[in-house]
Design a protein around this motif. Sequence first.
Motif, PDB file in Angstrom:
ATOM      1  N   MET A   1       0.810  -1.190   0.000  1.00 41.35           N
ATOM      2  CA  MET A   1       0.000   0.000   0.000  1.00 41.35           C
ATOM      3  C   MET A   1       0.858   1.260   0.000  1.00 41.35           C
ATOM      4  O   MET A   1       0.518   2.236  -0.661  1.00 41.35           O
ATOM      5  CB  MET A   1      -0.926   0.015   1.221  1.00 41.35           C
ATOM      6  CG  MET A   1      -2.070  -0.956   1.158  1.00 41.35           C
ATOM      7  SD  MET A   1      -3.147  -0.531  -0.211  1.00 41.35           S
ATOM      8  CE  MET A   1      -3.638  -2.111  -0.727  1.00 41.35           C
TER       9      MET A   1
ATOM     10  N   ASP B   1       1.977   2.074  -3.443  1.00 39.68           N
ATOM     11  CA  ASP B   1       0.895   2.658  -4.242  1.00 39.68           C
ATOM     12  C   ASP B   1       0.678   4.124  -3.876  1.00 39.68           C
ATOM     13  O   ASP B   1       0.511   4.975  -4.756  1.00 39.68           O
ATOM     14  CB  ASP B   1      -0.409   1.883  -4.046  1.00 39.68           C
ATOM     15  CG  ASP B   1      -0.358   0.492  -4.644  1.00 39.68           C
ATOM     16  OD1 ASP B   1       0.537   0.215  -5.475  1.00 39.68           O
ATOM     17  OD2 ASP B   1      -1.219  -0.326  -4.269  1.00 39.68           O
TER      18      ASP B   1
ATOM     19  N   ARG C   1      -6.183   3.816   1.344  1.00 37.69           N
ATOM     20  CA  ARG C   1      -5.093   2.836   1.271  1.00 37.69           C
ATOM     21  C   ARG C   1      -4.322   2.789   2.595  1.00 37.69           C
ATOM     22  O   ARG C   1      -3.891   1.728   3.030  1.00 37.69           O
ATOM     23  CB  ARG C   1      -4.154   3.166   0.120  1.00 37.69           C
ATOM     24  CG  ARG C   1      -4.771   2.891  -1.232  1.00 37.69           C
ATOM     25  CD  ARG C   1      -3.797   3.277  -2.328  1.00 37.69           C
ATOM     26  NE  ARG C   1      -4.382   3.077  -3.622  1.00 37.69           N
ATOM     27  CZ  ARG C   1      -4.136   2.038  -4.411  1.00 37.69           C
ATOM     28  NH1 ARG C   1      -3.323   1.090  -4.015  1.00 37.69           N
ATOM     29  NH2 ARG C   1      -4.694   1.948  -5.595  1.00 37.69           N
TER      30      ARG C   1
ATOM     31  N   THR D   1      -5.115   0.369   5.559  1.00 41.92           N
ATOM     32  CA  THR D   1      -4.502  -0.971   5.597  1.00 41.92           C
ATOM     33  C   THR D   1      -3.211  -0.933   6.403  1.00 41.92           C
ATOM     34  O   THR D   1      -2.933  -1.840   7.185  1.00 41.92           O
ATOM     35  CB  THR D   1      -4.234  -1.476   4.163  1.00 41.92           C
ATOM     36  OG1 THR D   1      -5.475  -1.538   3.466  1.00 41.92           O
ATOM     37  CG2 THR D   1      -3.583  -2.845   4.164  1.00 41.92           C
TER      38      THR D   1
END
Length: 148
Positions: A1, A4, A46, A49
């Motif tokens: 994550m 990203d 995100r 997480t």
Amino acid sequence: MLGDIRSEHDTWQAMNASGRYSDATPLSAAALGATTEWLLDHAWRRFLTVVDHAPTLLDRCQPTNSPWPDDAAALSRLAAAVIYSEALVDEIVHGGAVPEQERRARAWPAIETWLTDDEAFLRQARVSAPHRCPVRPVTAARPAQRSH
């Protein structure tokens, strides 16, 4: 994550710096604001997480027993960012609505801390991961030969 989030943030920074979309179309101030809001909202989703999984991993990290003892300060900042984010999530879930603009403003410093110190975290998480025994190759037993 985190990778990203970093990728999206880098793209946003490049767009912001150039004043243009990736296809070279000029970026208006309104579009930049909308893009910034999208980045912050997407990064937050995100990042949840990370907030869910990082405490367990951070607890395993022991930088003083690693080749990188100086990572302790970074891990401390990361743990504080997680605690802050957990409190924000708790406030959102149990305390009522937090306006989106306020949530974005409050969440971003924690996300930015993780983007800054993620290398120390990844290094420490890898070195502190439980080590497994090496897998031994399985050899097939030969069938017994029959005598005729």
